[in-house]
Every structure is written in C-alpha cells, then in structure tokens.
Design a protein around this motif. Structure first.
Motif, short mmCIF file in Angstrom:
data_model
loop_
_atom_site.label_atom_id
_atom_site.label_comp_id
_atom_site.label_asym_id
_atom_site.label_seq_id
_atom_site.Cartn_x
_atom_site.Cartn_y
_atom_site.Cartn_z
N GLU A 1 0.99 -1.13 -0.05
CA GLU A 1 0.12 -0.06 0.04
C GLU A 1 0.88 1.18 -0.10
OE1 GLU A 1 -3.93 1.80 2.55
OE2 GLU A 1 -2.23 0.42 3.31
N ILE A 2 0.36 2.35 -0.89
CA ILE A 2 1.01 3.39 -0.82
C ILE A 2 0.13 4.65 -0.51
CG2 ILE A 2 1.92 5.23 -2.55
CD1 ILE A 2 4.05 3.09 -1.86
N LEU A 3 0.56 5.32 0.27
CA LEU A 3 -0.39 6.44 0.87
C LEU A 3 0.27 7.63 0.23
CD1 LEU A 3 -0.69 5.74 4.81
CD2 LEU A 3 -2.24 5.25 2.83
N ALA A 4 -0.31 7.92 -1.08
CA ALA A 4 0.24 9.02 -2.12
C ALA A 4 0.18 10.33 -1.48
CB ALA A 4 -0.45 8.89 -3.60
N GLU A 5 -1.16 10.61 -0.63
CA GLU A 5 -1.34 11.95 -0.14
C GLU A 5 -0.30 12.35 0.88
OE1 GLU A 5 -3.75 8.70 1.79
OE2 GLU A 5 -3.25 9.35 -0.10
N ARG A 6 0.50 11.36 1.53
CA ARG A 6 1.53 11.56 2.41
C ARG A 6 2.91 11.55 1.97
NH1 ARG A 6 1.82 6.87 6.87
NH2 ARG A 6 3.33 6.11 5.55
N GLY A 7 3.12 11.40 0.52
CA GLY A 7 4.33 11.52 -0.08
C GLY A 7 4.94 10.30 -0.29
N ASP A 8 4.27 9.11 0.11
CA ASP A 8 4.82 7.87 -0.10
C ASP A 8 5.41 7.28 -1.39
OD1 ASP A 8 4.50 7.42 2.73
OD2 ASP A 8 2.99 5.72 2.32
N ILE A 9 6.52 6.66 -1.59
CA ILE A 9 6.58 5.97 -2.67
C ILE A 9 7.23 4.63 -2.52
CG2 ILE A 9 7.19 8.05 -4.26
CD1 ILE A 9 10.32 7.67 -3.81
N GLY A 10 7.37 3.84 -3.49
CA GLY A 10 7.78 2.48 -3.00
C GLY A 10 9.38 2.48 -3.27
N GLN A 11 9.64 1.24 -3.30
CA GLN A 11 11.29 0.98 -3.50
C GLN A 11 11.19 0.35 -4.90
OE1 GLN A 11 11.85 -1.24 0.11
NE2 GLN A 11 13.72 -0.41 0.13
#
Length: 189
Positions: free
Chosen positions: A144-154
């Motif tokens: 899961e990615i929380l894009a609104e929090r600025g998350d990105i994957g590896q």
C-alpha cells in the motif's frame, strides 16, 4: 516506448544505480551508489538505460497501490540464472528470468491489467517458495502507498542496461539463451 509500457510503475520517481568502473564487490554482489529521484520517468531515461549511459530502477507500485509487474530477486550467486530458468519452466510459473548485474536472477511477472500490489506480492511469495527461495526479496516491497502522505515504493534495477552488449538479459524459456530486446518484449508481453 515498449519498456515504459511493460515496466509501468510509479511514473513520478525512479532509481539510479551507478557502479564504479573498478567493479567493487561485497562477496559476489557488485556494489555502487543508489539514489531515488523524485522526477517523472521519461523516454529519455529509458533510452539512457538501454544505451548504457545510466542504469534505471523502476518502482513497481503506483499511487493507487497497483502494479503491472513484480519480481523475485534471487541473490544466490552459486546458482546460475539458467538453473533458475529451468526450475521456472519445470514448475510452469508465469515468470521471465533475467540475469542481474551481479549474476543473480530477477524473476519478473507481468500483468495485462493493473493488479493490487498485495495480490502480486502474495503470488510472488508463493512462486519464490516453490522455487526454493521463500526468503527472497519481493518487488513490490510495499502493498500500500499513501500518495497523499508523499509515500513512494522501492525500486528495482531494470534489465537490458546497455542493451546491445548487456549482461542483464532475459533467458529464453526453452533454450536458456540470452534473448535480444525485441524477443524479451514479445515473451514478457
């Protein structure tokens, strides 16, 4: 660009991995400098990768927590990618085996439509266990990615760096020979 379509992931960031010309190793793994860049993935980046100017890493998981591809990263350098490919074929797994920069194996799984990252991750864990590598690294690493929090994957390094002379090639499912780019795209598709 066929590689951009095949390896569609988070288009807002990518990875760069640079290995020194001296080829420094930790054990049998080539080491270098890794960086994540928060800029769009472009055709120019792919061209730079394919022409051997700068290696590219793609983040499989997108802002909606979906993937179009995933991979099992097998860092067992005592087992050839050809042997992994033979196991994949014996088990009839939907994977394309690529040799990594250090001589390990990336076993890629591609989808024709977006797939939830958690489903891909679960399937790849099953496949890795069936191959005898239940503890292998799996991409996507996140479900899961929380894009609104600025998350990105590896990100994971892409095959076919310096495509014409590459050591990061896919293995043909039957003959174990290195596949040229066009054949890899056809089989992966």
């Amino acid at each position: 660009h066929e590689f951009m379509t095949l390896f569609k992931g988070d288009g807002t960031a990518y990875g760069l991995y640079t290995t020194p010309a001296s080829g420094i190793k930790e054990g049998k793994k080539l080491v270098g400098k890794a960086a994540t860049i928060r800029k769009p993935v472009t055709v120019q980046l792919w061209d730079s990768h394919l022409f051997g100017e700068q290696g590219l890493g793609i983040i499989p998981i997108d802002k909606d927590s979906n993937v179009h591809f995933g991979a099992i990263d097998i860092d067992d350098y005592d087992v050839t990618p050809q042997r992994i490919n033979q196991l994949v074929q014996q088990l009839a797994l939907p994977l394309v085996v690529c040799r990594t920069k250090s001589g390990g194996s990336h076993c890629f799984c591609f989808t024709s439509a977006p797939c939830e990252a958690r489903i891909m991750q679960n399937k790849l864990r099953e496949f890795a266990s069936a191959l005898g590598y239940g503890t292998a690294e799996i991409f996507p690493k996140q479900t899961e990615i929380l894009a609104e929090r600025g998350d990105i994957g590896q990100w994971i390094n892409m095959p076919y760096f310096n495509a014409e002379f590459t050591t990061r090639f896919a293995l043909h499912p039957i003959s174990d020979r290195a596949m040229p780019v066009d054949e890899f795209i056809k089989i992966a598709d």
